[in-house]
Design a protein around this motif. Structure first.
Motif, PDB file in Angstrom:
ATOM      1  N   THR A 138      12.781   5.472  -3.089  1.00 23.84           N
ATOM      2  CA  THR A 138      12.398   5.783  -1.621  1.00 23.84           C
ATOM      3  C   THR A 138      11.471   5.271  -0.906  1.00 23.84           C
ATOM      4  O   THR A 138      11.191   5.506   0.152  1.00 23.84           O
ATOM      5  CB  THR A 138      12.191   7.411  -1.375  1.00 23.84           C
ATOM      6  OG1 THR A 138      11.181   7.667  -2.683  1.00 23.84           O
ATOM      7  CG2 THR A 138      13.263   8.326  -2.161  1.00 23.84           C
ATOM      8  N   SER A 139      10.663   4.288  -1.346  1.00 17.95           N
ATOM      9  CA  SER A 139       9.718   3.271  -0.771  1.00 17.95           C
ATOM     10  C   SER A 139       9.807   2.002  -0.896  1.00 17.95           C
ATOM     11  O   SER A 139      10.312   1.700  -2.166  1.00 17.95           O
ATOM     12  CB  SER A 139       8.418   3.959  -1.025  1.00 17.95           C
ATOM     13  OG  SER A 139       7.831   3.927  -2.226  1.00 17.95           O
ATOM     14  N   ALA A 140       9.468   1.040  -0.370  1.00 18.47           N
ATOM     15  CA  ALA A 140       9.317  -0.169  -0.343  1.00 18.47           C
ATOM     16  C   ALA A 140       8.269  -0.643  -1.703  1.00 18.47           C
ATOM     17  O   ALA A 140       8.360  -1.326  -2.283  1.00 18.47           O
ATOM     18  CB  ALA A 140       8.895  -0.934   0.651  1.00 18.47           C
ATOM     19  N   LYS A 141       7.321   0.101  -1.399  1.00 21.04           N
ATOM     20  CA  LYS A 141       6.079   0.402  -2.703  1.00 21.04           C
ATOM     21  C   LYS A 141       6.763   0.244  -3.958  1.00 21.04           C
ATOM     22  O   LYS A 141       6.326  -0.497  -4.976  1.00 21.04           O
ATOM     23  CB  LYS A 141       4.948   1.037  -2.403  1.00 21.04           C
ATOM     24  CG  LYS A 141       3.974   0.915  -3.698  1.00 21.04           C
ATOM     25  CD  LYS A 141       2.639   1.526  -3.081  1.00 21.04           C
ATOM     26  CE  LYS A 141       1.650   1.399  -4.084  1.00 21.04           C
ATOM     27  NZ  LYS A 141       1.207   0.211  -4.823  1.00 21.04           N
TER      28      LYS A 141
ATOM     29  N   LYS B 185       1.007  -1.060  -0.157  1.00 25.31           N
ATOM     30  CA  LYS B 185      -0.049   0.121  -0.033  1.00 25.31           C
ATOM     31  C   LYS B 185       0.822   1.251  -0.097  1.00 25.31           C
ATOM     32  O   LYS B 185       0.301   2.292  -0.248  1.00 25.31           O
ATOM     33  CB  LYS B 185      -0.805   0.090   1.161  1.00 25.31           C
ATOM     34  CG  LYS B 185      -2.005  -1.170   1.272  1.00 25.31           C
ATOM     35  CD  LYS B 185      -2.985  -0.960   2.272  1.00 25.31           C
ATOM     36  CE  LYS B 185      -3.898  -2.240   2.068  1.00 25.31           C
ATOM     37  NZ  LYS B 185      -5.196  -1.660   2.748  1.00 25.31           N
ATOM     38  N   GLY B 186       2.067   0.990   0.494  1.00 23.70           N
ATOM     39  CA  GLY B 186       3.146   2.176   0.438  1.00 23.70           C
ATOM     40  C   GLY B 186       3.162   2.838   1.590  1.00 23.70           C
ATOM     41  O   GLY B 186       2.728   2.226   2.695  1.00 23.70           O
ATOM     42  N   PRO B 187       4.098   3.707   2.110  1.00 20.20           N
ATOM     43  CA  PRO B 187       4.647   4.045   3.174  1.00 20.20           C
ATOM     44  C   PRO B 187       3.647   4.743   4.037  1.00 20.20           C
ATOM     45  O   PRO B 187       2.827   5.397   3.550  1.00 20.20           O
ATOM     46  CB  PRO B 187       6.077   4.834   2.897  1.00 20.20           C
ATOM     47  CG  PRO B 187       5.656   5.460   1.538  1.00 20.20           C
ATOM     48  CD  PRO B 187       4.814   4.445   0.822  1.00 20.20           C
ATOM     49  N   LEU B 188       3.761   4.534   5.334  1.00 21.55           N
ATOM     50  CA  LEU B 188       2.827   5.435   6.432  1.00 21.55           C
ATOM     51  C   LEU B 188       3.308   6.749   6.317  1.00 21.55           C
ATOM     52  O   LEU B 188       4.408   7.055   6.723  1.00 21.55           O
ATOM     53  CB  LEU B 188       2.964   4.610   7.758  1.00 21.55           C
ATOM     54  CG  LEU B 188       2.584   3.114   7.834  1.00 21.55           C
ATOM     55  CD1 LEU B 188       2.752   2.616   9.146  1.00 21.55           C
ATOM     56  CD2 LEU B 188       1.081   2.978   7.438  1.00 21.55           C
ATOM     57  N   THR B 189       2.758   7.721   5.909  1.00 17.61           N
ATOM     58  CA  THR B 189       2.971   9.254   5.946  1.00 17.61           C
ATOM     59  C   THR B 189       2.770   9.726   7.232  1.00 17.61           C
ATOM     60  O   THR B 189       1.420   9.581   7.924  1.00 17.61           O
ATOM     61  CB  THR B 189       2.427   9.796   4.790  1.00 17.61           C
ATOM     62  OG1 THR B 189       2.617   9.368   3.702  1.00 17.61           O
ATOM     63  CG2 THR B 189       2.844  11.519   4.891  1.00 17.61           C
TER      64      THR B 189
ATOM     65  N   ASN C 117       8.477   1.703   8.147  1.00 15.07           N
ATOM     66  CA  ASN C 117       8.635   2.087   6.783  1.00 15.07           C
ATOM     67  C   ASN C 117      10.023   1.620   6.497  1.00 15.07           C
ATOM     68  O   ASN C 117      10.365   0.982   5.441  1.00 15.07           O
ATOM     69  CB  ASN C 117       8.605   3.566   6.595  1.00 15.07           C
ATOM     70  CG  ASN C 117       7.199   3.919   6.530  1.00 15.07           C
ATOM     71  OD1 ASN C 117       6.307   3.188   5.775  1.00 15.07           O
ATOM     72  ND2 ASN C 117       6.930   5.386   6.558  1.00 15.07           N
ATOM     73  N   SER C 118      10.992   1.869   7.493  1.00 13.96           N
ATOM     74  CA  SER C 118      12.510   1.381   6.948  1.00 13.96           C
ATOM     75  C   SER C 118      12.723   0.156   7.162  1.00 13.96           C
ATOM     76  O   SER C 118      13.480  -0.563   6.320  1.00 13.96           O
ATOM     77  CB  SER C 118      13.220   2.204   8.186  1.00 13.96           C
ATOM     78  OG  SER C 118      13.279   3.315   7.997  1.00 13.96           O
ATOM     79  N   ARG C 119      11.908  -0.728   7.818  1.00 12.96           N
ATOM     80  CA  ARG C 119      12.101  -2.120   7.990  1.00 12.96           C
ATOM     81  C   ARG C 119      11.385  -2.655   6.381  1.00 12.96           C
ATOM     82  O   ARG C 119      12.112  -4.058   6.055  1.00 12.96           O
ATOM     83  CB  ARG C 119      11.211  -2.640   9.200  1.00 12.96           C
ATOM     84  CG  ARG C 119      11.581  -4.175   9.401  1.00 12.96           C
ATOM     85  CD  ARG C 119      11.130  -4.718  10.710  1.00 12.96           C
ATOM     86  NE  ARG C 119       9.797  -4.469  11.013  1.00 12.96           N
ATOM     87  CZ  ARG C 119       9.369  -3.703  12.237  1.00 12.96           C
ATOM     88  NH1 ARG C 119      10.269  -3.204  13.011  1.00 12.96           N
ATOM     89  NH2 ARG C 119       8.079  -3.200  12.508  1.00 12.96           N
ATOM     90  N   ALA C 120      10.474  -2.212   6.299  1.00 12.77           N
ATOM     91  CA  ALA C 120       9.928  -2.719   5.108  1.00 12.77           C
ATOM     92  C   ALA C 120      10.810  -2.543   3.676  1.00 12.77           C
ATOM     93  O   ALA C 120      11.183  -3.523   2.834  1.00 12.77           O
ATOM     94  CB  ALA C 120       8.501  -1.915   4.560  1.00 12.77           C
ATOM     95  N   MET C 121      11.541  -1.351   3.806  1.00 14.23           N
ATOM     96  CA  MET C 121      12.792  -1.070   2.675  1.00 14.23           C
ATOM     97  C   MET C 121      13.783  -2.326   2.836  1.00 14.23           C
ATOM     98  O   MET C 121      14.237  -2.784   1.857  1.00 14.23           O
ATOM     99  CB  MET C 121      13.067   0.162   2.807  1.00 14.23           C
ATOM    100  CG  MET C 121      12.275   1.312   2.364  1.00 14.23           C
ATOM    101  SD  MET C 121      12.454   1.503   0.319  1.00 14.23           S
ATOM    102  CE  MET C 121      13.868   2.144   0.069  1.00 14.23           C
ATOM    103  N   SER C 122      14.192  -2.442   3.891  1.00 11.04           N
ATOM    104  CA  SER C 122      15.301  -3.292   4.440  1.00 11.04           C
ATOM    105  C   SER C 122      14.803  -4.728   3.947  1.00 11.04           C
ATOM    106  O   SER C 122      15.752  -5.481   3.506  1.00 11.04           O
ATOM    107  CB  SER C 122      15.509  -3.075   5.848  1.00 11.04           C
ATOM    108  OG  SER C 122      16.561  -3.909   6.135  1.00 11.04           O
ATOM    109  N   PHE C 123      13.622  -4.999   4.268  1.00  9.42           N
ATOM    110  CA  PHE C 123      13.173  -6.453   3.874  1.00  9.42           C
ATOM    111  C   PHE C 123      13.409  -6.907   2.509  1.00  9.42           C
ATOM    112  O   PHE C 123      13.685  -7.733   2.360  1.00  9.42           O
ATOM    113  CB  PHE C 123      11.583  -6.617   4.494  1.00  9.42           C
ATOM    114  CG  PHE C 123      11.416  -7.866   4.741  1.00  9.42           C
ATOM    115  CD1 PHE C 123      11.224  -8.301   6.103  1.00  9.42           C
ATOM    116  CD2 PHE C 123      10.779  -8.790   3.936  1.00  9.42           C
ATOM    117  CE1 PHE C 123      10.961  -9.477   6.467  1.00  9.42           C
ATOM    118  CE2 PHE C 123      10.283  -9.918   4.148  1.00  9.42           C
ATOM    119  CZ  PHE C 123      10.316 -10.547   5.582  1.00  9.42           C
TER     120      PHE C 123
END
Length: 164
Positions: free
Chosen positions: A74-77, A18-22, A51-57
């Protein structure tokens, strides 16, 4: 891959899709703006960590070549959408792939010097790929299709299996 992510960290899977939590703030006039990191409370810090954990994952599960391509995202999405497009393709590509697999299934036959293991693996690959997007198969139909595809050399064994 998504099942693995959900099993490990469901919140990360949600952020990836869904995208990062703003993290925002609302002033007295109901104007919403992005909150500065210096103004984060404990809840905001937790969201930022997710948000950072999702990117790292995702970054830990892609190849070095893919990482160099996605390192500017800049985002996991963004990474996830790009991976989906690269590996699944557009809707046109998906439709073409299903059509091609359907044709391979319909015209399936044993190659001249193919072993039982090889034909079984090839048949399973085709039916598994077709099963995922939209098709279901009855076990009986799959067995009949496979038995009909064997060469003449195998017909006595096919007959014995059918009679049994």
């Amino acid at each position: 891959m998504m099942h693995c992510i959900k099993r490990t960290d469901y919140e990360c899977s949600r952020i990836i899709v869904k995208g990062p939590l703003t993290i925002t703030t609302v002033d007295v006039l109901d104007n919403t703006s992005v909150k500065e990191e210096d103004d984060y409370d404990a809840n905001n810090v937790a969201k930022a960590k997710n948000n950072s954990r999702a990117m790292s994952f995702l970054q830990c599960r892609i190849t070095k070549e893919e990482f160099s391509h996605f390192s500017s995202f800049t985002s996991a999405k963004q990474i996830w959408d790009s991976l989906e497009l690269a590996y699944n393709g557009t809707s046109q590509v998906k439709k073409y792939r299903i059509d091609l697999l359907t044709q391979q299934y319909e015209m399936f036959h044993m190659e001249r010097d193919e072993s039982i293991d090889d034909i079984s693996a090839r048949f399973s690959n085709i039916t598994n790929e077709l099963r995922n997007p939209r098709k279901t198969f009855e076990t009986e139909d799959l067995v009949q299709k496979l038995l009909k595809s064997f060469t003449e050399k195998w017909q006595p064994k096919v007959t014995a299996i059918e009679e049994a």
